[in-house]
Scaffold this motif. Structure first.
Motif, PDB file in Angstrom:
ATOM      1  N   VAL A  61       5.766  20.583 -18.142  1.00  0.00           N
ATOM      2  CA  VAL A  61       5.012  19.529 -18.826  1.00  0.00           C
ATOM      3  C   VAL A  61       4.128  20.133 -19.905  1.00  0.00           C
ATOM      4  O   VAL A  61       4.019  19.604 -21.020  1.00  0.00           O
ATOM      5  N   ALA A  62       3.490  21.260 -19.611  1.00  0.00           N
ATOM      6  CA  ALA A  62       2.643  21.925 -20.597  1.00  0.00           C
ATOM      7  C   ALA A  62       3.444  22.373 -21.810  1.00  0.00           C
ATOM      8  O   ALA A  62       2.904  22.490 -22.916  1.00  0.00           O
ATOM      9  N   ALA A  63       4.751  22.618 -21.619  1.00  0.00           N
ATOM     10  CA  ALA A  63       5.617  23.054 -22.718  1.00  0.00           C
ATOM     11  C   ALA A  63       6.242  21.891 -23.472  1.00  0.00           C
ATOM     12  O   ALA A  63       7.050  22.106 -24.371  1.00  0.00           O
ATOM     13  N   GLY A  64       5.877  20.663 -23.096  1.00  0.00           N
ATOM     14  CA  GLY A  64       6.354  19.514 -23.851  1.00  0.00           C
ATOM     15  C   GLY A  64       7.308  18.595 -23.127  1.00  0.00           C
ATOM     16  O   GLY A  64       7.742  17.582 -23.699  1.00  0.00           O
ATOM     17  N   PHE A  65       7.655  18.895 -21.881  1.00  0.00           N
ATOM     18  CA  PHE A  65       8.479  17.981 -21.103  1.00  0.00           C
ATOM     19  C   PHE A  65       7.658  16.739 -20.735  1.00  0.00           C
ATOM     20  O   PHE A  65       6.435  16.798 -20.629  1.00  0.00           O
ATOM     21  N   GLU A  66       8.362  15.638 -20.517  1.00  0.00           N
ATOM     22  CA  GLU A  66       7.708  14.400 -20.106  1.00  0.00           C
ATOM     23  C   GLU A  66       7.502  14.399 -18.589  1.00  0.00           C
ATOM     24  O   GLU A  66       8.406  14.762 -17.832  1.00  0.00           O
ATOM     25  N   ARG A  67       6.330  14.009 -18.162  1.00  0.00           N
ATOM     26  CA  ARG A  67       6.033  13.916 -16.731  1.00  0.00           C
ATOM     27  C   ARG A  67       6.564  12.606 -16.184  1.00  0.00           C
ATOM     28  O   ARG A  67       6.235  11.534 -16.683  1.00  0.00           O
ATOM     29  N   ARG A  68       7.401  12.671 -15.157  1.00  0.00           N
ATOM     30  CA  ARG A  68       7.966  11.482 -14.522  1.00  0.00           C
ATOM     31  C   ARG A  68       7.598  11.460 -13.045  1.00  0.00           C
ATOM     32  O   ARG A  68       7.454  12.512 -12.423  1.00  0.00           O
ATOM     33  N   GLU A  69       7.470  10.276 -12.489  1.00  0.00           N
ATOM     34  CA  GLU A  69       7.146  10.123 -11.071  1.00  0.00           C
ATOM     35  C   GLU A  69       8.260   9.368 -10.350  1.00  0.00           C
ATOM     36  O   GLU A  69       8.955   8.540 -10.947  1.00  0.00           O
ATOM     37  N   ALA A  70       8.407   9.657  -9.054  1.00  0.00           N
ATOM     38  CA  ALA A  70       9.356   8.938  -8.208  1.00  0.00           C
ATOM     39  C   ALA A  70       8.782   8.854  -6.801  1.00  0.00           C
ATOM     40  O   ALA A  70       8.152   9.805  -6.319  1.00  0.00           O
ATOM     41  N   ARG A  71       8.987   7.728  -6.163  1.00  0.00           N
ATOM     42  CA  ARG A  71       8.564   7.549  -4.773  1.00  0.00           C
ATOM     43  C   ARG A  71       9.701   8.008  -3.875  1.00  0.00           C
ATOM     44  O   ARG A  71      10.819   7.462  -3.927  1.00  0.00           O
ATOM     45  N   VAL A  72       9.442   9.035  -3.068  1.00  0.00           N
ATOM     46  CA  VAL A  72      10.500   9.639  -2.259  1.00  0.00           C
ATOM     47  C   VAL A  72      10.002   9.863  -0.832  1.00  0.00           C
ATOM     48  O   VAL A  72       8.826   9.661  -0.517  1.00  0.00           O
ATOM     49  N   THR A  73      10.917  10.324   0.011  1.00  0.00           N
ATOM     50  CA  THR A  73      10.610  10.600   1.413  1.00  0.00           C
ATOM     51  C   THR A  73       9.988  11.986   1.554  1.00  0.00           C
ATOM     52  O   THR A  73      10.557  12.979   1.099  1.00  0.00           O
ATOM     53  N   GLY A  74       8.832  12.055   2.195  1.00  0.00           N
ATOM     54  CA  GLY A  74       8.184  13.336   2.440  1.00  0.00           C
ATOM     55  C   GLY A  74       8.865  14.098   3.563  1.00  0.00           C
ATOM     56  O   GLY A  74       9.804  13.603   4.197  1.00  0.00           O
ATOM     57  N   PRO A  75       8.405  15.298   3.877  1.00  0.00           N
ATOM     58  CA  PRO A  75       9.098  16.153   4.837  1.00  0.00           C
ATOM     59  C   PRO A  75       9.144  15.613   6.260  1.00  0.00           C
ATOM     60  O   PRO A  75      10.031  15.987   7.031  1.00  0.00           O
ATOM     61  N   VAL A  76       8.204  14.739   6.620  1.00  0.00           N
ATOM     62  CA  VAL A  76       8.249  14.162   7.971  1.00  0.00           C
ATOM     63  C   VAL A  76       8.518  12.663   7.935  1.00  0.00           C
ATOM     64  O   VAL A  76       8.304  11.958   8.909  1.00  0.00           O
ATOM     65  N   GLY A  77       8.988  12.159   6.800  1.00  0.00           N
ATOM     66  CA  GLY A  77       9.412  10.765   6.713  1.00  0.00           C
ATOM     67  C   GLY A  77       8.486   9.824   5.983  1.00  0.00           C
ATOM     68  O   GLY A  77       8.925   8.780   5.502  1.00  0.00           O
ATOM     69  N   ALA A  78       7.198  10.145   5.896  1.00  0.00           N
ATOM     70  CA  ALA A  78       6.258   9.279   5.184  1.00  0.00           C
ATOM     71  C   ALA A  78       6.528   9.363   3.685  1.00  0.00           C
ATOM     72  O   ALA A  78       6.802  10.444   3.162  1.00  0.00           O
ATOM     73  N   PRO A  79       6.453   8.231   2.964  1.00  0.00           N
ATOM     74  CA  PRO A  79       6.726   8.275   1.524  1.00  0.00           C
ATOM     75  C   PRO A  79       5.647   9.037   0.758  1.00  0.00           C
ATOM     76  O   PRO A  79       4.471   9.016   1.126  1.00  0.00           O
ATOM     77  N   VAL A  80       6.056   9.715  -0.305  1.00  0.00           N
ATOM     78  CA  VAL A  80       5.143  10.450  -1.175  1.00  0.00           C
ATOM     79  C   VAL A  80       5.535  10.165  -2.623  1.00  0.00           C
ATOM     80  O   VAL A  80       6.676   9.814  -2.913  1.00  0.00           O
ATOM     81  N   THR A  81       4.578  10.300  -3.520  1.00  0.00           N
ATOM     82  CA  THR A  81       4.871  10.189  -4.947  1.00  0.00           C
ATOM     83  C   THR A  81       5.067  11.598  -5.495  1.00  0.00           C
ATOM     84  O   THR A  81       4.142  12.411  -5.490  1.00  0.00           O
TER      85      THR A  81
END
Length: 377
Positions: A61-81
């Motif tokens: 991101v610091a080099a110019g890439f666009e920051r994107r977010e996604a809601r996904v499954t965390g390592p024990v099943g709880a959702p994380v962004t």
């Protein structure tokens, strides 16, 4: 008037205190003060770097890439962004964003059941966004599931003897009977996937994912034996164990193996991949001095960490390199061998490690003033 000296700051994070971008900002501030005091014209450029572990997306991101977010499954099943980086058709995906130790609720480890399912979802999100070239940074994992969760999220069917999907986590892989990869997302066939890691361990055995890294994820001695056997069985079912011994197969709890055997990924040292992706060669043109660094310069640095990769690439172009760090545990001969002319440590200014962490920014600026005095005559 003398020509301006051009300095490129290409340092990794100081883990626990400063991001790579913050390191660059503080070094630049100190250099400018030093140059002003000497009346020396200075041109400073910053290219924060990473080696595939924590901070890889931030560097992109610091080099110019666009920051994107996604809601996904965390390592024990709880959702994380989770966050990934995108530029054109290239995505930088950091598995720790979805399946890392920092995603464990309350920091409670789950060595037998933690899953990489969310990493697969993050890869799918990048494909949905148009990425056809993916860099997968694989460090800081909470998992030892061989990438089984990732493959499942991307359409693989991993089934037990009754034909039911195996449960999440490494322990359940002991019951794997069949692995059907025909349902994998078809976009993967047209995409290139590169594993970026500074870890080249095999999947199993005394140097494997469970034995070396399992204890860091909460695995007991008995757990390690169970995990290693489960991973060996998993590999036997997935590809007859053909790639279990490949370099990088044991990275990120075996996620490297899942990507190599299941997705046709290519393994490369993380810093080499990131220097290509970030455009280091272009940034190096016209540079008189490179400043690299990370929190601790030690024996691990020489095994493919960011400063060693930066120094090697700069040396190939004949550009001198110095390093800044929190702690220095390398002899000058080792530094010279790695292409680093000199290293400046925060502990040279403040011997108390806790104060070094707390005051890393101001101390780093003082170090950079020393660099300016030594290298900007």
């Amino acid at each position: 008037m003398a020509d301006a000296v051009r300095v490129l700051i290409a340092a990794d994070k100081f883990k626990g205190s400063l991001t790579a971008a913050e390191v660059a900002r503080h070094v630049a501030a100190g250099l400018r003060r030093g140059a002003d005091a000497a009346g020396r014209p200075l041109d400073v450029a910053a290219l924060p770097v990473a080696d595939g572990g924590d901070g890889t997306v931030d560097a992109a991101v610091a080099a110019g890439f666009e920051r994107r977010e996604a809601r996904v499954t965390g390592p024990v099943g709880a959702p994380v962004t989770a966050v990934y980086a995108l530029r054109g058709g290239t995505a930088v995906v950091e598995m720790a964003e979805a399946s890392g130790l920092r995603r464990l609720p309350g920091g409670v480890p789950a060595p037998l059941t933690a899953t990489t399912y969310g990493t697969g979802e993050l890869v799918r999100a990048a494909l949905d966004a148009g990425a056809r070239s993916l860099v997968l940074g694989i460090g800081g994992s909470a998992t030892t599931d061989g990438g089984a969760g990732m493959l499942s999220a991307l359409g693989a069917r991993l089934l037990d003897a009754s034909g039911a999907p195996v449960r999440p986590g490494a322990a359940a892989l002991a019951g794997l009977a069949t692995a059907d990869l025909s349902g994998l997302d078809p976009r993967l066939r047209a995409a290139s996937l590169v594993l970026a890691s500074d870890v080249d361990n095999p999947l199993t055995g005394p140097a494997g994912a469970a034995a070396v890294y399992g204890p860091q994820k909460g695995a007991s001695a008995d757990d390690v034996a169970l995990l290693d056997a489960a991973l060996a069985h998993y590999a036997a079912v997935l590809d007859g164990g053909a790639l279990a011994g490949a370099a990088g197969a044991g990275a990120a709890g075996g996620l490297g193996y899942g990507a190599l055997a299941g997705l046709g990924a290519v393994f490369r040292p993380g810093i080499e991949v990131m220097l290509d992706v970030l455009g280091f060669a272009d940034a190096l043109r016209g540079t008189d001095l490179v400043i690299t660094g990370e929190g601790s310069l030690d024996a691990q640095t020489l095994r493919g960490k960011a400063p060693a990769g930066v120094a090697r690439a700069a040396r190939e172009r004949g550009v001198p390199v110095v390093a800044v760090c929190g702690r220095l545990a390398l002899e000058s001969s080792a530094l010279q061998g790695a292409g680093i002319g000199r290293a400046y440590a925060l502990t040279d200014l403040e011997p108390d490690p806790d104060r070094c962490v707390a005051l890393a920014g101001p101390l780093l600026e003082r170090l950079a003033e020393r660099v300016a005095a030594d290298y900007l005559p």
